[in-house]
Scaffold this active site. Structure first.
Site, PDB file in Angstrom:
ATOM      1  N   CYS A 309      15.700 -12.281  -9.127  1.00  0.00           N
ATOM      2  CA  CYS A 309      16.251 -13.536  -9.616  1.00  0.00           C
ATOM      3  C   CYS A 309      15.949 -14.728  -8.704  1.00  0.00           C
ATOM      4  O   CYS A 309      16.742 -15.080  -7.827  1.00  0.00           O
ATOM      5  CB  CYS A 309      17.759 -13.437  -9.833  1.00  0.00           C
ATOM      6  N   CYS A 489      16.645 -16.955 -16.137  1.00  0.00           N
ATOM      7  CA  CYS A 489      17.522 -17.160 -14.998  1.00  0.00           C
ATOM      8  C   CYS A 489      18.377 -18.387 -15.277  1.00  0.00           C
ATOM      9  O   CYS A 489      17.881 -19.509 -15.187  1.00  0.00           O
ATOM     10  CB  CYS A 489      16.627 -17.397 -13.773  1.00  0.00           C
TER      11      CYS A 489
HETATM   12  P1  FAD Z   1      18.521  -1.702 -10.648  1.00  0.00           P
HETATM   13  O1  FAD Z   1      19.468  -2.259 -11.655  1.00  0.00           O
HETATM   14  O2  FAD Z   1      18.684  -2.104  -9.223  1.00  0.00           O
HETATM   15  O3  FAD Z   1      18.553  -0.115 -10.800  1.00  0.00           O
HETATM   16  C1  FAD Z   1      17.769   0.746 -10.019  1.00  0.00           C
HETATM   17  C2  FAD Z   1      18.449   2.117 -10.030  1.00  0.00           C
HETATM   18  O4  FAD Z   1      17.605   3.068  -9.390  1.00  0.00           O
HETATM   19  C3  FAD Z   1      19.767   2.107  -9.251  1.00  0.00           C
HETATM   20  O5  FAD Z   1      20.809   2.561 -10.071  1.00  0.00           O
HETATM   21  C4  FAD Z   1      19.503   3.026  -8.091  1.00  0.00           C
HETATM   22  O6  FAD Z   1      20.639   3.782  -7.690  1.00  0.00           O
HETATM   23  C5  FAD Z   1      18.403   3.928  -8.642  1.00  0.00           C
HETATM   24  N1  FAD Z   1      17.616   4.551  -7.579  1.00  0.00           N
HETATM   25  C6  FAD Z   1      17.303   4.029  -6.373  1.00  0.00           C
HETATM   26  N2  FAD Z   1      16.640   4.939  -5.644  1.00  0.00           N
HETATM   27  C7  FAD Z   1      16.519   6.050  -6.419  1.00  0.00           C
HETATM   28  C8  FAD Z   1      15.935   7.319  -6.208  1.00  0.00           C
HETATM   29  N3  FAD Z   1      15.358   7.653  -5.048  1.00  0.00           N
HETATM   30  N4  FAD Z   1      15.999   8.231  -7.208  1.00  0.00           N
HETATM   31  C9  FAD Z   1      16.596   7.922  -8.383  1.00  0.00           C
HETATM   32  N5  FAD Z   1      17.178   6.724  -8.621  1.00  0.00           N
HETATM   33  C10 FAD Z   1      17.135   5.801  -7.646  1.00  0.00           C
HETATM   34  N6  FAD Z   1      18.843 -10.980 -13.449  1.00  0.00           N
HETATM   35  C11 FAD Z   1      18.958 -11.803 -14.533  1.00  0.00           C
HETATM   36  O7  FAD Z   1      18.404 -11.485 -15.582  1.00  0.00           O
HETATM   37  N7  FAD Z   1      19.701 -12.937 -14.500  1.00  0.00           N
HETATM   38  C12 FAD Z   1      20.383 -13.300 -13.377  1.00  0.00           C
HETATM   39  O8  FAD Z   1      21.052 -14.324 -13.380  1.00  0.00           O
HETATM   40  C13 FAD Z   1      20.296 -12.461 -12.233  1.00  0.00           C
HETATM   41  N8  FAD Z   1      20.952 -12.769 -11.089  1.00  0.00           N
HETATM   42  C14 FAD Z   1      20.911 -11.908 -10.039  1.00  0.00           C
HETATM   43  C15 FAD Z   1      21.648 -12.206  -8.892  1.00  0.00           C
HETATM   44  C16 FAD Z   1      21.666 -11.348  -7.822  1.00  0.00           C
HETATM   45  C17 FAD Z   1      22.463 -11.707  -6.595  1.00  0.00           C
HETATM   46  C18 FAD Z   1      20.935 -10.129  -7.883  1.00  0.00           C
HETATM   47  C19 FAD Z   1      20.985  -9.151  -6.736  1.00  0.00           C
HETATM   48  C20 FAD Z   1      20.191  -9.822  -9.001  1.00  0.00           C
HETATM   49  C21 FAD Z   1      20.156 -10.714 -10.080  1.00  0.00           C
HETATM   50  N9  FAD Z   1      19.396 -10.453 -11.211  1.00  0.00           N
HETATM   51  C22 FAD Z   1      19.486 -11.281 -12.310  1.00  0.00           C
HETATM   52  C23 FAD Z   1      18.370  -9.390 -11.174  1.00  0.00           C
HETATM   53  C24 FAD Z   1      18.735  -8.134 -11.932  1.00  0.00           C
HETATM   54  O9  FAD Z   1      20.023  -7.710 -11.615  1.00  0.00           O
HETATM   55  C25 FAD Z   1      17.723  -7.043 -11.618  1.00  0.00           C
HETATM   56  O10 FAD Z   1      16.448  -7.563 -11.884  1.00  0.00           O
HETATM   57  C26 FAD Z   1      17.961  -5.818 -12.487  1.00  0.00           C
HETATM   58  O11 FAD Z   1      19.176  -5.222 -12.135  1.00  0.00           O
HETATM   59  C27 FAD Z   1      16.805  -4.842 -12.323  1.00  0.00           C
HETATM   60  O12 FAD Z   1      17.089  -3.644 -12.993  1.00  0.00           O
HETATM   61  P2  FAD Z   1      16.439  -2.271 -12.468  1.00  0.00           P
HETATM   62  O13 FAD Z   1      16.967  -1.208 -13.340  1.00  0.00           O
HETATM   63  O14 FAD Z   1      14.995  -2.446 -12.292  1.00  0.00           O
HETATM   64  O15 FAD Z   1      17.036  -2.087 -11.005  1.00  0.00           O
END
Ligand code: FAD
Length: 574
Positions: A309, A489
């Site tokens: 983000c 965003c």
């Molecule tokens: P995540 O949601 O991080 O999930 C990854 C998963 O993989 C986790 O559950 C973790 O436990 C698991 N994992 C890790 N290692 C392993 C392993 N070895 N084996 C198996 N599993 C594992 N997005 C927006 O759209 N709008 C916003 O306004 C926004 N604001 C944000 C503000 C902040 C402060 C932050 C931190 C993020 C923000 N985001 C926003 C970004 C958004 O939250 C992320 O882009 C999104 O969560 C990504 O999803 P993901 O599933 O790729 O990763």
């Protein structure tokens, strides 16, 4: 009811009566396997009545009728598939429980040692010596022994935003697909809400949910962490060394918040005014500082390289400044923003409104400045700056509050695998999200090596594309659906207004709503209301449930748009 546990996840019982089903659910079982064929006894309750009753109590259930004394190979295979699909713990029943125990033992052959199988069954009161030679012969003939102990048609690594959304989109398209998610954490975080915790708008508990409650029904949750990939043999290795085989793999493991990249940061966080909204347990400290700081110097930082983000570092700053403005303390606080970049935001259309916010709050912006060290006790942050006059130099800045957005990088276990590109991200095509060298592998969310903004909004659009392309790939067809790089965003500029930044590959504006309703380039109440009132519901009730609102996958426009996966893995090394 005589229920006998063979493993923590599997138990057997004699014929159930209708009233037993409620008790089975109350004892914590999540699924029932009916092994006994209808009509073996006159007082036997039919499988269809047990199925209806089980559904009333929220249990998953399957019927695999196996003749007494006559367990066929196909029964064993069906049992393996059902056990992999059904959520555990599972209760299997037949006339006495013995047939279910035998079937379990035969299904484990080749995956557990015969001694371990017979010890487990013996401890539950079943002497299965009569099938010992059959178990041993399956074990000796099973070519999979030594590789994977469990197989799934679709294996998803990571049960965060992207992993669960993809599982839900797959489940919506094909109800009987065998899907498992490997996710170590019992807690799921709604990360876009962290900014709102830091701004005092959400309570910290509003951003945490139980993983168990979000995994779609009939999707198996494997509570473990992955340590490596063996794509040549379609296997994932868990941290405890166990291997899981797949037909198709989706990597959705997010990214690494790299606190160690800035010396002193880890130790400093949470005290002496050092905070970050990027970690769930620190975001409320940001709000505490906004409410208590009366005067002094506040520093907000943004890291180099891709991070989640792109607007969140500024959102933290504007919300904090707005709190100080309302409390009348802003005039006594010197606020500065430090970014290694050359502009406030990567897309020009949003910069004028952000510049106005910077001016309104009296913020001093510093470009080409990167945080490289934090001394919490002395309250000093060190920056590396570069300009034409002095070149690269280090500058120390004192602070009373320091909001850090830590550097972020690819997960180490992905970066070290054959699936990674040179920067450690999963090496997929940016449209189809299919791996460039392993066509049965896909990536979704923050871990994907694609040039979009790493946001949950991107994952919302990517998940249906991955689901649709993966199903095509399982049928041996080319990936046919495309992701256009959408990311979004809501850039909050005050308590009450935000810009609705929505864009796709190449920085193209990609609004979801007509201009008369909202012009994303200008601060609006609509965008604020969307971010603070509706996004969380859209996330939990639409995105994580496979309801693809404004996210239907689009087909690639021309056949020539379909990227051709490299036919040979070796090409990559060449
Ligand atoms: P995540 O949601 O991080 O999930 C990854 C998963 O993989 C986790 O559950 C973790 O436990 C698991 N994992 C890790 N290692 C392993 C392993 N070895 N084996 C198996 N599993 C594992 N997005 C927006 O759209 N709008 C916003 O306004 C926004 N604001 C944000 C503000 C902040 C402060 C932050 C931190 C993020 C923000 N985001 C926003 C970004 C958004 O939250 C992320 O882009 C999104 O969560 C990504 O999803 P993901 O599933 O790729 O990763």
């Amino acid at each position: 009811m005589d229920i006998r546990k063979i493993t923590p996840d599997f138990a057997v019982a004699p014929q159930l009566k209708l009233r037993d089903v409620e008790d089975v659910a109350a004892r914590g079982f999540k699924s029932i396997l009916i092994i006994r064929p209808d009509g073996e006894a006159t007082d036997q309750v039919s499988h269809s009545r047990i199925i209806s009753e089980a559904k009333l109590h929220g249990l998953d259930i399957q019927y695999i009728p196996v003749l007494s004394g006559w367990i066929e190979e196909t029964d064993i295979e069906q049992f393996r598939e059902a056990a992999a699909q059904l959520p555990g713990p599972i209760l299997a029943y037949c006339a006495s429980g013995a047939r279910s125990a035998s079937l379990w033992a035969l299904a484990q052959a080749g995956y557990m040692s015969p001694d371990a199988i017979f010890d487990a069954a013996g401890a539950a009161g079943y002497d299965l010596m009569g099938i010992r030679s059959r178990v041993s012969s399956i074990e000796q003939n099973d070519s999979r022994r030594g590789n994977a102990t469990v197989k799934h048609t679709v294996l998803i690594v990571g049960g965060g935003a992207a992993g669960i959304a993809t599982a839900a989109s797959l489940r919506t398209r094909q109800k009987d697909l065998d899907i498992a998610i490997i996710e170590p954490s019992p807690d799921h975080y709604y990360q876009p809400g962290f900014t709102l915790v830091g701004g005092g708008i959400f309570h910290p508990r509003e951003v945490i949910a139980k993983t168990e409650r979000l995994i779609p029904s009939r999707v198996k949750w494997i509570r473990a962490g992955v340590s490596g990939f063996e794509p040549e043999i379609n296997t994932v290795v868990l941290e405890d060394g166990e291997r899981i085989e797949y037909k198709s793999l989706v990597i959705a493991a997010g990214l690494q918040i790299d606190l160690d990249a800035i010396p002193g940061l880890q130790a400093a966080l949470g005290q002496n005014g050092v905070t970050t909204n990027y970690l769930a347990d620190h975001a409320s400290y940001t709000n505490q500082l906004a409410k208590t700081l009366m005067s002094g110097r506040a520093i907000f930082t943004q890291p180099k390289g891709p991070f989640k983000c792109a607007g969140a570092p500024q959102k933290a700053m504007y919300l904090t400044c707005d709190t100080w403005r309302k409390r009348g303390t802003l005039k006594d606080i010197e606020v500065s923003f430090h970014t290694p970049g050359a502009a406030l935001f990567g897309i020009d259309a949003y910069v004028p409104a952000l510049r106005s916010a910077v001016t309104r709050y009296g913020i001093d912006p510093h470009f080409q400045e990167e945080l490289v060290d934090v001394d919490g006790a002395r309250r000093v942050a060190t920056f590396e700056t570069r300009d034409e006059e002095h070149g690269v130099r280090r500058v120390e800045r004192a602070f009373d509050m320091l909001h850090v957005v830590p550097p972020q990088c690819a997960m180490k276990f992905i970066a070290a695998s054959p699936l990674a590109n040179n920067d450690g991200w999963v090496d997929v095509y940016q449209e189809t999200l299919q791996h460039k060298y392993y066509p049965n592998v896909f990536a979704v969310g923050d871990c994907a090596g694609t040039p979009n903004a790493k946001t949950a909004a991107a994952a919302r659009k990517q998940a249906p594309v991955v689901a649709a392309n993966l199903l095509e790939a399982l049928k041996g067809r080319p990936a046919n659906y495309a992701y256009n790089g959408y990311g979004s965003c809501p850039l909050i500029v005050s308590h009450g207004k935000a810009l609705l930044a929505e864009f796709s590959y190449g920085g193209q504006l990609d609004p979801s709503f007509p201009n008369w309703l909202v012009d994303g380039r200008k601060p609006s109440r609509f965008a604020w209301w969307l971010k603070t009132k509706f996004m969380r519901s859209i996330y939990y009730h639409l995105m994580l449930k496979g309801r693809e609102w404004l996210a239907k996958p689009r087909r690639l426009r021309r056949a020539s748009d379909v990227p051709t996966p490299a036919p040979e893995t070796e090409q990559r090394a060449a």
